[in-house]
Design a protein around this motif. Sequence first.
Motif, PDB file in Angstrom:
ATOM      1  N   ALA A  88       6.019   7.708   4.323  1.00 44.43           N
ATOM      2  CA  ALA A  88       4.569   7.527   4.293  1.00 44.43           C
ATOM      3  C   ALA A  88       3.887   8.698   3.597  1.00 44.43           C
ATOM      4  O   ALA A  88       2.966   8.506   2.789  1.00 44.43           O
ATOM      5  CB  ALA A  88       4.040   7.368   5.715  1.00 44.43           C
ATOM      6  N   LEU A 146      -1.543   2.046   6.968  1.00 40.38           N
ATOM      7  CA  LEU A 146      -0.616   2.905   7.692  1.00 40.38           C
ATOM      8  C   LEU A 146      -1.156   3.343   9.045  1.00 40.38           C
ATOM      9  O   LEU A 146      -0.426   3.389  10.041  1.00 40.38           O
ATOM     10  CB  LEU A 146      -0.283   4.145   6.857  1.00 40.38           C
ATOM     11  N   GLN A 147      -2.446   3.683   9.098  1.00 38.36           N
ATOM     12  CA  GLN A 147      -2.993   4.329  10.285  1.00 38.36           C
ATOM     13  C   GLN A 147      -3.698   3.377  11.258  1.00 38.36           C
ATOM     14  O   GLN A 147      -3.996   3.765  12.385  1.00 38.36           O
ATOM     15  CB  GLN A 147      -3.967   5.441   9.872  1.00 38.36           C
ATOM     16  N   VAL A 196      -4.249   2.270   1.447  1.00 31.30           N
ATOM     17  CA  VAL A 196      -2.929   2.509   2.024  1.00 31.30           C
ATOM     18  C   VAL A 196      -3.061   3.184   3.382  1.00 31.30           C
ATOM     19  O   VAL A 196      -2.345   2.848   4.338  1.00 31.30           O
ATOM     20  CB  VAL A 196      -2.075   3.350   1.061  1.00 31.30           C
ATOM     21  N   ARG A 197      -3.997   4.120   3.498  1.00 26.52           N
ATOM     22  CA  ARG A 197      -4.203   4.792   4.778  1.00 26.52           C
ATOM     23  C   ARG A 197      -4.676   3.810   5.848  1.00 26.52           C
ATOM     24  O   ARG A 197      -4.279   3.911   7.013  1.00 26.52           O
ATOM     25  CB  ARG A 197      -5.209   5.930   4.626  1.00 26.52           C
TER      26      ARG A 197
END
Length: 207
Positions: free
Chosen positions: A119, A139-140, A135-136
Amino acid sequence: AQHLYDYFGFLEAYSLDWRETNQVGSVGILATYRDYCTSLCGLAPRTVNQRLCTIACFYKYQLAQGAVRRLPFEIETVVGNHGHQGFLGHLGGSTARLSPDVMLRVDKQVPRFLSMEQARALLQLITNPTHSLMVRLGLQTGLRRAEIATCPTAYVKAPGSASGLVQVRLDPRDGTSIQTKGSRPRTIFMPATLMAALWNYRVHTRP
């Protein structure tokens, strides 16, 4: 519609008539399309089954309308269980459903995740600020692709003094045009640092 479009594109490419529901060589026309999707296109069994299910409904409708004399597949009974295990698990009951015999077996797959190192490496390679935040978000927060693409600015709030996690309610009925799976509302928890980054992006990068 996309499933039917792809199917009729396949038929046109190979000069096949959708009304010809008899055997094409040694296999039926729908089984031929199934093998085309798996061997030539490399589609996943779950994706292929979704297409086959749509096309099977199409043929059932055409049979009821008299456009075809028979279905290009046979109906078989598929028996499943509820997954009960342990003592008396065999008494947990089972369910039976009718399914076209051209359907593929789908094995349960374990979700794959990026490691923390992967990541970090991914984020370091992204130079576009829009892509980086997209993308964050994935991912988060665990947002799905459609949710990221339709994430409204109304959900982006000015960062406060609080740290930790910020609760965000995703609701397709709130007038913001967010698209969730099955149009069902749900709640996510976003890191305060990510919310601050989204706010700065909204104010300075994309006002």
